[in-house]
Design an enzyme around this catalytic site. Structure first.
Site, PDB file in Angstrom:
ATOM      1  N   PRO A   1       3.320   0.110  -9.481  1.00  0.00           N
ATOM      2  CA  PRO A   1       4.115   0.286  -8.079  1.00  0.00           C
ATOM      3  C   PRO A   1       5.485  -0.238  -8.077  1.00  0.00           C
ATOM      4  O   PRO A   1       6.025  -0.006  -7.045  1.00  0.00           O
ATOM      5  CB  PRO A   1       3.138  -0.544  -7.155  1.00  0.00           C
TER       6      PRO A   1
ATOM      7  N   ASP B   1      10.708   8.778 -14.174  1.00  0.00           N
ATOM      8  CA  ASP B   1      11.123   8.937 -12.775  1.00  0.00           C
ATOM      9  C   ASP B   1      11.768   7.766 -11.836  1.00  0.00           C
ATOM     10  O   ASP B   1      11.991   6.686 -12.511  1.00  0.00           O
ATOM     11  CB  ASP B   1       9.674   9.025 -11.924  1.00  0.00           C
TER      12      ASP B   1
ATOM     13  N   LYS C   1      13.248  12.261  -9.135  1.00  0.00           N
ATOM     14  CA  LYS C   1      13.785  13.120  -7.953  1.00  0.00           C
ATOM     15  C   LYS C   1      14.178  12.727  -6.542  1.00  0.00           C
ATOM     16  O   LYS C   1      13.544  11.544  -6.139  1.00  0.00           O
ATOM     17  CB  LYS C   1      12.510  13.919  -7.794  1.00  0.00           C
TER      18      LYS C   1
ATOM     19  N   GLY D   1       3.085   4.048 -10.267  1.00  0.00           N
ATOM     20  CA  GLY D   1       1.935   3.968  -9.841  1.00  0.00           C
ATOM     21  C   GLY D   1       0.957   4.728 -10.947  1.00  0.00           C
ATOM     22  O   GLY D   1       1.272   4.250 -12.212  1.00  0.00           O
ATOM     23  N   ASP D   2       0.160   5.456 -10.582  1.00  0.00           N
ATOM     24  CA  ASP D   2      -0.728   5.961 -11.475  1.00  0.00           C
ATOM     25  C   ASP D   2      -0.324   7.559 -11.518  1.00  0.00           C
ATOM     26  O   ASP D   2      -0.166   8.090 -10.491  1.00  0.00           O
ATOM     27  CB  ASP D   2      -2.342   5.758 -10.945  1.00  0.00           C
TER      28      ASP D   2
ATOM     29  N   MET E   1       3.706   8.993   0.833  1.00  0.00           N
ATOM     30  CA  MET E   1       4.799   9.886   1.107  1.00  0.00           C
ATOM     31  C   MET E   1       4.416  10.135   2.534  1.00  0.00           C
ATOM     32  O   MET E   1       4.487  11.352   2.977  1.00  0.00           O
ATOM     33  CB  MET E   1       4.473  11.254   0.326  1.00  0.00           C
TER      34      MET E   1
HETATM   35  N1  SAH Z   1       1.869   8.032  -8.340  1.00  0.00           N
HETATM   36  C1  SAH Z   1       2.445   6.955  -7.229  1.00  0.00           C
HETATM   37  C2  SAH Z   1       2.432   7.806  -5.800  1.00  0.00           C
HETATM   38  C3  SAH Z   1       3.588   8.850  -6.190  1.00  0.00           C
HETATM   39  S1  SAH Z   1       3.920   9.428  -4.575  1.00  0.00           S
HETATM   40  C4  SAH Z   1       1.203   5.987  -7.031  1.00  0.00           C
HETATM   41  O1  SAH Z   1       0.203   5.888  -7.604  1.00  0.00           O
HETATM   42  O2  SAH Z   1       1.537   4.902  -6.590  1.00  0.00           O
HETATM   43  C5  SAH Z   1       5.160   8.321  -3.774  1.00  0.00           C
HETATM   44  C6  SAH Z   1       4.540   7.699  -2.816  1.00  0.00           C
HETATM   45  O3  SAH Z   1       3.950   6.494  -3.343  1.00  0.00           O
HETATM   46  C7  SAH Z   1       5.717   7.182  -1.817  1.00  0.00           C
HETATM   47  O4  SAH Z   1       6.179   7.918  -0.755  1.00  0.00           O
HETATM   48  C8  SAH Z   1       4.961   5.886  -1.158  1.00  0.00           C
HETATM   49  O5  SAH Z   1       3.925   6.394  -0.102  1.00  0.00           O
HETATM   50  C9  SAH Z   1       4.167   5.467  -2.171  1.00  0.00           C
HETATM   51  N2  SAH Z   1       4.772   4.424  -3.281  1.00  0.00           N
HETATM   52  C10 SAH Z   1       5.100   4.245  -4.293  1.00  0.00           C
HETATM   53  N3  SAH Z   1       5.684   3.137  -4.635  1.00  0.00           N
HETATM   54  C11 SAH Z   1       5.680   2.353  -3.664  1.00  0.00           C
HETATM   55  C12 SAH Z   1       5.683   0.758  -3.455  1.00  0.00           C
HETATM   56  N4  SAH Z   1       6.416   0.345  -4.199  1.00  0.00           N
HETATM   57  N5  SAH Z   1       5.652   0.670  -2.095  1.00  0.00           N
HETATM   58  C13 SAH Z   1       4.920   1.445  -1.161  1.00  0.00           C
HETATM   59  N6  SAH Z   1       4.753   2.497  -1.452  1.00  0.00           N
HETATM   60  C14 SAH Z   1       5.109   3.104  -2.655  1.00  0.00           C
END
Ligand code: SAH
Length: 498
Positions: free
Chosen positions: A13, A36, A58, A90-91, A172
């Site tokens: 994250p 990304d 993006k 994230g994942d 999101m």
């Molecule tokens: N694959 C990612 C999610 C991608 S969608 C995962 O597993 O975390 C992108 C969304 O993830 C963002 O709009 C937000 O809601 C969340 N996100 C990603 N990084 C974040 C962070 N550091 N803190 C809070 N929300 C986060």
């Protein structure tokens, strides 16, 4: 041609420490890395030097590179026989389009693998003191996208969600948050249901917004919560004020500049991050071995002439060790002499060569090394080109014979960094950690002497380093002893006092 392969890797994250061990291993052997926007610079810095980097980051509405094109890039690079890493925030499979990216590869028979990552859905909550499940409060956890296609309403079954009584986590969802709240209220969820948002989760600048379902839109607007943020709805949110351990870290929200040469920055940076700091690594100096180095080679050939070999830095130990190995010798080459190290860091560097220090002064500086080294015969000093006079002056005073051999030099030729200069001028960098006088010189060279240092505090490893910083008008604090441990302790104390 070797067969190419694509590995989707979850970068976590934001906190670089949350990259998995397997993710790091795969990244280290990558030939092409496609990444990304949300991947942290500290993770990007693990990409091997020679690897090709492709930024497909993006923006929310105007996609920089369309998904279809990313899929094509992955396919093409793998068909060229390359080891491709697709690094995603994230994942990869949690709203990360990982599945879409695999489809084309599968159709073309390209081998692939996925390394799961720590998802922001769970980690951002965790760093805000919200356990996403708790036996007293819920028995399920739901991760939902709050993304609505432009101009279209959300297609979320709010009634079904409300019925679960579980913890709801929306990704999101920052833009659509008021609509999400309305949907849940209309579905019968209690207006006083605890809710929260966590912005920039797991990063030093993380912010938490506490509210109830009905007050969330107003609270979030007051705090100007922006993407990326997660929305958490559920009773577990009520624990956040008690459990937000991250917020309590002494350097939370503060930027600390690490000026050490890149190969030595790692440990210090990690420890500062563990204190909640936003670490900005800007190596201001580089140490380069002097090659060829006939003086050292000569001395190593005739070590019998010396009783002691004296090291004042890990770089000196490494330069000696490389030469010794290049001459086809090993640790036995030093069998006849005693070894002195200025402090524990240098002693540890000796340890890595299978050698142990026979003498380390009680206070880790040149003056104490010079004053305390047992006078038993001639001393060979292997150190930087411009070494501290305090060492040799102390030997002179005590009538100890020595040879002072320069085995590496410090390079300062780093270009002026406008970004760093602006950040220091603007007060965004609260602390700079200096581990030697030369890092101070290098830092000032990188930002310019006329930079406004009035909002910066220099955390200095010792008095000599502090003296150098004061010359430029930098306010300083000095570690209780010249070790990385003490420097980190100092940083924590300063943060706590603020
Ligand atoms: N694959 C990612 C999610 C991608 S969608 C995962 O597993 O975390 C992108 C969304 O993830 C963002 O709009 C937000 O809601 C969340 N996100 C990603 N990084 C974040 C962070 N550091 N803190 C809070 N929300 C986060």
């Amino acid at each position: 041609m070797e067969k190419g392969m694509v590995t989707l890797v979850g970068a976590g994250p934001g906190d670089p420490g949350l990259l998995t061990v397997k993710g790091r291993e795969v990244l280290r052997s990558a030939e092409v890395v496609v990444y990304d926007r949300l991947v942290s610079p500290a993770i990007l810095s693990m990409i091997p030097e020679g690897a090709e980097r492709i930024d497909v980051g993006k923006e929310a509405s105007h996609h920089k590179i369309p998904q279809e094109e990313i899929n094509q890039i992955l396919l093409r690079k793998a068909q060229e026989g390359r080891q491709v890493v697709r690094l995603k925030g994230g994942d990869p499979f949690v709203f990360g389009r990982g599945g879409e990216e695999l489809e084309l590869l599968e159709q073309h028979g390209i081998p692939f693998a996925e390394v799961p990552g720590v998802t922001s859905a769970i980690a951002a909550a965790a760093y805000a003191g919200i356990p996403v499940t708790h036996r007293d409060f819920c028995s399920s956890l739901h991760i939902i996208t709050g993304h609505a296609r432009a101009g279209k309403p959300l297609t979320i079954d709010f009634e079904a969600l409300a019925r679960t009584r579980g913890t709801l986590i929306f990704l999101m969802g920052v833009t659509a948050m008021p609509m999400i709240v309305e949907g849940l209220l209309n579905a019968g969820m209690a207006a006083d249901m605890p809710a929260a948002m966590v912005e920039d989760g797991t990063l030093s600048r993380q912010r938490r917004c506490d509210a109830t379902l009905s007050t969330l839109p107003q609270r979030a607007a007051e705090m100007e919560i922006r993407s990326p943020a997660i929305i958490v709805v559920g009773k577990v949110c009520s624990l956040a004020p008690r459990f937000d351990w991250f917020e309590r870290l002494p350097l939370k929200g503060r930027t600390v500049l690490v000026t050490r040469p890149r190969e030595r920055a790692g440990v210090l940076s990690d420890r500062l991050r563990a204190l909640g700091a936003n670490v900005w690594e800007h190596p201001c100096i580089e140490t380069v071995p002097i090659l060829p180095c006939p003086a050292m080679e000569g001395a190593l050939e005739e070590l019998g002439r010396f009783k002691w070999v004296c090291f004042t830095s890990p770089a000196g130990v490494e330069a000696m060790w490389h030469r010794l190995r290049a001459l086809g010798r090993d640790a036995r080459g030093l069998a006849g002499v005693k070894l002195a190290a200025i402090g524990p860091g240098t002693a540890k560097a000796l340890g890595q060569c299978g050698l142990s220090a026979d003498y380390v002064p009680a206070v880790y500086d040149a003056a104490h090394l010079g004053a305390g080294l047992p006078a038993e015969g001639k001393v060979l000093i292997l150190r930087a080109e411009v070494g501290s006079k305090e060492l040799t002056e102390a030997f002179d005073r005590r009538g100890i014979e020595f040879e002072d051999v320069a085995v590496y030099r410090t390079k300062y030729d780093h270009p002026l960094s406008p970004a760093l200069r602006a950040a220091v001028n603007g007060g965004a960098v609260r602390y700079a950690a200096f581990t030697s006088a030369s890092t101070v010189k290098g830092f000032v060279g990188s930002v310019g002497e006329d930079t406004d240092f009035s909002r910066l505090v220099g955390l200095c490893i010792g008095e000599q380093t502090a003296a150098e910083a004061r010359r430029y008008g930098i306010e300083v604090r000095v570690a209780r002893e010249a070790t990385i441990d003490a420097l980190v302790e100092l940083a924590a104390e300063c943060g706590e006092r603020e």
